[in-house]
Design a protein around this motif. Structure first.
Motif, PDB file in Angstrom:
ATOM      1  N   ILE A  59     125.963  84.780 126.692  1.00  0.00           N
ATOM      2  CA  ILE A  59     125.127  84.024 127.636  1.00  0.00           C
ATOM      3  C   ILE A  59     124.543  82.756 127.032  1.00  0.00           C
ATOM      4  O   ILE A  59     124.057  81.886 127.778  1.00  0.00           O
ATOM      5  CB  ILE A  59     123.992  84.901 128.211  1.00  0.00           C
ATOM      6  N   ASN A  60     124.563  82.605 125.707  1.00  0.00           N
ATOM      7  CA  ASN A  60     124.005  81.419 125.070  1.00  0.00           C
ATOM      8  C   ASN A  60     125.009  80.286 124.900  1.00  0.00           C
ATOM      9  O   ASN A  60     124.650  79.200 124.437  1.00  0.00           O
ATOM     10  CB  ASN A  60     123.433  81.783 123.697  1.00  0.00           C
ATOM     11  N   LYS A  61     126.260  80.504 125.274  1.00  0.00           N
ATOM     12  CA  LYS A  61     127.259  79.443 125.133  1.00  0.00           C
ATOM     13  C   LYS A  61     127.056  78.365 126.200  1.00  0.00           C
ATOM     14  O   LYS A  61     126.625  78.660 127.315  1.00  0.00           O
ATOM     15  CB  LYS A  61     128.673  80.022 125.225  1.00  0.00           C
ATOM     16  N   PRO A  62     127.409  77.112 125.876  1.00  0.00           N
ATOM     17  CA  PRO A  62     127.197  76.027 126.843  1.00  0.00           C
ATOM     18  C   PRO A  62     128.151  76.054 128.027  1.00  0.00           C
ATOM     19  O   PRO A  62     127.868  75.444 129.055  1.00  0.00           O
ATOM     20  CB  PRO A  62     127.396  74.761 126.000  1.00  0.00           C
TER      21      PRO A  62
ATOM     22  N   ILE B  25     123.889  81.295 131.483  1.00  0.00           N
ATOM     23  CA  ILE B  25     122.953  80.186 131.321  1.00  0.00           C
ATOM     24  C   ILE B  25     123.681  78.846 131.381  1.00  0.00           C
ATOM     25  O   ILE B  25     123.203  77.886 131.988  1.00  0.00           O
ATOM     26  CB  ILE B  25     122.172  80.327 130.002  1.00  0.00           C
ATOM     27  N   GLY B  26     124.873  78.783 130.792  1.00  0.00           N
ATOM     28  CA  GLY B  26     125.629  77.542 130.782  1.00  0.00           C
ATOM     29  C   GLY B  26     126.027  77.070 132.168  1.00  0.00           C
ATOM     30  O   GLY B  26     125.995  75.873 132.462  1.00  0.00           O
ATOM     31  N   GLN B  27     126.390  78.016 133.045  1.00  0.00           N
ATOM     32  CA  GLN B  27     126.857  77.640 134.383  1.00  0.00           C
ATOM     33  C   GLN B  27     125.719  77.529 135.392  1.00  0.00           C
ATOM     34  O   GLN B  27     125.747  76.676 136.263  1.00  0.00           O
ATOM     35  CB  GLN B  27     127.884  78.659 134.883  1.00  0.00           C
ATOM     36  N   LEU B  28     124.722  78.414 135.282  1.00  0.00           N
ATOM     37  CA  LEU B  28     123.620  78.415 136.252  1.00  0.00           C
ATOM     38  C   LEU B  28     122.377  77.699 135.741  1.00  0.00           C
ATOM     39  O   LEU B  28     121.569  77.215 136.525  1.00  0.00           O
ATOM     40  CB  LEU B  28     123.252  79.846 136.637  1.00  0.00           C
ATOM     41  N   GLY B  29     122.215  77.696 134.438  1.00  0.00           N
ATOM     42  CA  GLY B  29     121.022  77.090 133.854  1.00  0.00           C
ATOM     43  C   GLY B  29     119.856  78.044 133.694  1.00  0.00           C
ATOM     44  O   GLY B  29     118.813  77.672 133.172  1.00  0.00           O
ATOM     45  N   PHE B  30     120.024  79.288 134.129  1.00  0.00           N
ATOM     46  CA  PHE B  30     118.941  80.274 134.050  1.00  0.00           C
ATOM     47  C   PHE B  30     119.529  81.670 134.190  1.00  0.00           C
ATOM     48  O   PHE B  30     120.706  81.836 134.506  1.00  0.00           O
ATOM     49  CB  PHE B  30     117.909  80.033 135.161  1.00  0.00           C
ATOM     50  N   ILE B  31     118.705  82.675 133.962  1.00  0.00           N
ATOM     51  CA  ILE B  31     119.097  84.072 134.153  1.00  0.00           C
ATOM     52  C   ILE B  31     118.460  84.566 135.451  1.00  0.00           C
ATOM     53  O   ILE B  31     117.234  84.659 135.541  1.00  0.00           O
ATOM     54  CB  ILE B  31     118.643  84.950 132.975  1.00  0.00           C
ATOM     55  N   PRO B  32     119.241  84.877 136.483  1.00  0.00           N
ATOM     56  CA  PRO B  32     118.671  85.346 137.754  1.00  0.00           C
ATOM     57  C   PRO B  32     117.924  86.663 137.557  1.00  0.00           C
ATOM     58  O   PRO B  32     118.444  87.589 136.934  1.00  0.00           O
ATOM     59  CB  PRO B  32     119.896  85.539 138.651  1.00  0.00           C
ATOM     60  N   ASN B  33     116.706  86.754 138.083  1.00  0.00           N
ATOM     61  CA  ASN B  33     115.925  87.976 137.883  1.00  0.00           C
ATOM     62  C   ASN B  33     116.332  89.100 138.829  1.00  0.00           C
ATOM     63  O   ASN B  33     115.857  90.226 138.701  1.00  0.00           O
ATOM     64  CB  ASN B  33     114.427  87.689 138.005  1.00  0.00           C
ATOM     65  N   ASP B  34     117.225  88.802 139.805  1.00  0.00           N
ATOM     66  CA  ASP B  34     117.673  89.847 140.728  1.00  0.00           C
ATOM     67  C   ASP B  34     119.064  90.372 140.388  1.00  0.00           C
ATOM     68  O   ASP B  34     119.603  91.211 141.109  1.00  0.00           O
ATOM     69  CB  ASP B  34     117.661  89.324 142.165  1.00  0.00           C
ATOM     70  N   LEU B  35     119.641  89.901 139.295  1.00  0.00           N
ATOM     71  CA  LEU B  35     120.970  90.358 138.897  1.00  0.00           C
ATOM     72  C   LEU B  35     120.853  91.668 138.127  1.00  0.00           C
ATOM     73  O   LEU B  35     120.130  91.746 137.128  1.00  0.00           O
ATOM     74  CB  LEU B  35     121.644  89.296 138.028  1.00  0.00           C
ATOM     75  N   ARG B  36     121.559  92.685 138.586  1.00  0.00           N
ATOM     76  CA  ARG B  36     121.498  94.005 137.943  1.00  0.00           C
ATOM     77  C   ARG B  36     122.506  94.063 136.803  1.00  0.00           C
ATOM     78  O   ARG B  36     123.717  94.050 137.023  1.00  0.00           O
ATOM     79  CB  ARG B  36     121.780  95.101 138.956  1.00  0.00           C
ATOM     80  N   VAL B  37     122.014  94.106 135.591  1.00  0.00           N
ATOM     81  CA  VAL B  37     122.887  94.157 134.426  1.00  0.00           C
ATOM     82  C   VAL B  37     122.505  95.357 133.568  1.00  0.00           C
ATOM     83  O   VAL B  37     121.375  95.845 133.607  1.00  0.00           O
ATOM     84  CB  VAL B  37     122.800  92.861 133.596  1.00  0.00           C
TER      85      VAL B  37
END
Length: 245
Positions: free
Chosen positions: A156-159, A164-176
């Motif tokens: 997730i830290n890759k550009p 993060i690289g594609q969205l710019g943030f981590i969605p808080n509603d994504l179930r991981v």
């Protein structure tokens, strides 16, 4: 409880960017030489090489988890793991349904072949495997859940090609079930930079495309035995199972 050394992001000859040296026999031999107890096969948008590697490891102490690195419509790479071949094949059917029919150019992108445990080529994928599925990250996550799988956004830290690289943030509603970070940063630094990682397990894997990189990064899993169910519990810190390194 026991400790297991696990590299859970390995590509094979099937991935167009994977070395032609990444055959089942070579992967298993190298993993054992590196002292790994568990590996996961995670080719780009295909699960078809998991069987050959599983067969190659059948008479060893190496456990092979069944996985895939799936690319979303947003071009986010995500790791998905499944408990058995029946569920894995169901996810392959899903991939086949939504993978665009762009033909692979082997001279430009690399060969996409499935190799059996005896090093015989048994299948060649004609569609380019590095394109995004016509499904967004939430739709893919939901499908993985339907099949009782494990869903982990990759590096997730890759550009590029990351959450993060594609969205710019981590969605808080994504179930991981966890997040994976590349070995360019420590887990502790990554966790300190984002509050959404505070209570989530973080994995670091090799993302190996050549034999020499297998086991370069790995995880130490505290579990009773090397099974999918135990791994799932370790990701959620259940009954003493956990990621300890």
């Amino acid at each position: 409880m026991n400790l297991f050394k696990a590299d859970l992001h390995i590509h094979t000859v099937l991935s167009p960017c994977g070395s032609l040296d990444m055959s089942p026999k070579v992967i298993v031999k190298t993993a054992l030489q590196k002292g790994l107890d568990i590996i996961a096969i995670t080719d780009h948008n295909s699960t078809r090489q998991c069987l050959g590697v599983t067969q190659a490891a059948a008479h060893s102490n190496l456990k092979v988890f069944l996985g895939v690195e799936v690319t979303t419509k947003e071009e986010i790479h995500c790791l998905a793991y499944f408990e058995n071949f029946e569920l894995l094949n169901c996810f392959q059917d899903y991939i086949d349904q939504y993978l665009p029919d762009y033909k692979n150019n082997a001279d430009k992108f690399g060969y996409q072949v499935v190799v059996d445990a005896d090093e015989n080529i048994i299948y060649e994928e004609s569609r380019l495997l590095i394109t995004g599925l016509d499904q967004n990250i939430n739709q893919i996550e939901l499908k993985v859940r339907e099949l009782n799988g494990i869903f982990i956004p990759a590096h997730i830290n890759k550009p590029k090609y990351s959450l993060i690289g594609q969205l710019g943030f981590i969605p808080n509603d994504l179930r991981v079930d966890a997040y994976e970070v590349s070995n360019h940063i420590t887990k502790e630094v990554m966790r300190s930079q984002n509050i959404f990682l505070k209570d989530k397990s973080i994995l670091q894997n090799s993302d190996a495309h050549i034999p020499e990189l297998i086991g370069k990064s790995y995880n130490i899993l505290k579990m009773e035995k090397p099974t999918f169910k135990e791994f799932k519990m370790a990701l959620h810190n259940i009954n003493g199972r956990e990621i300890v390194g």
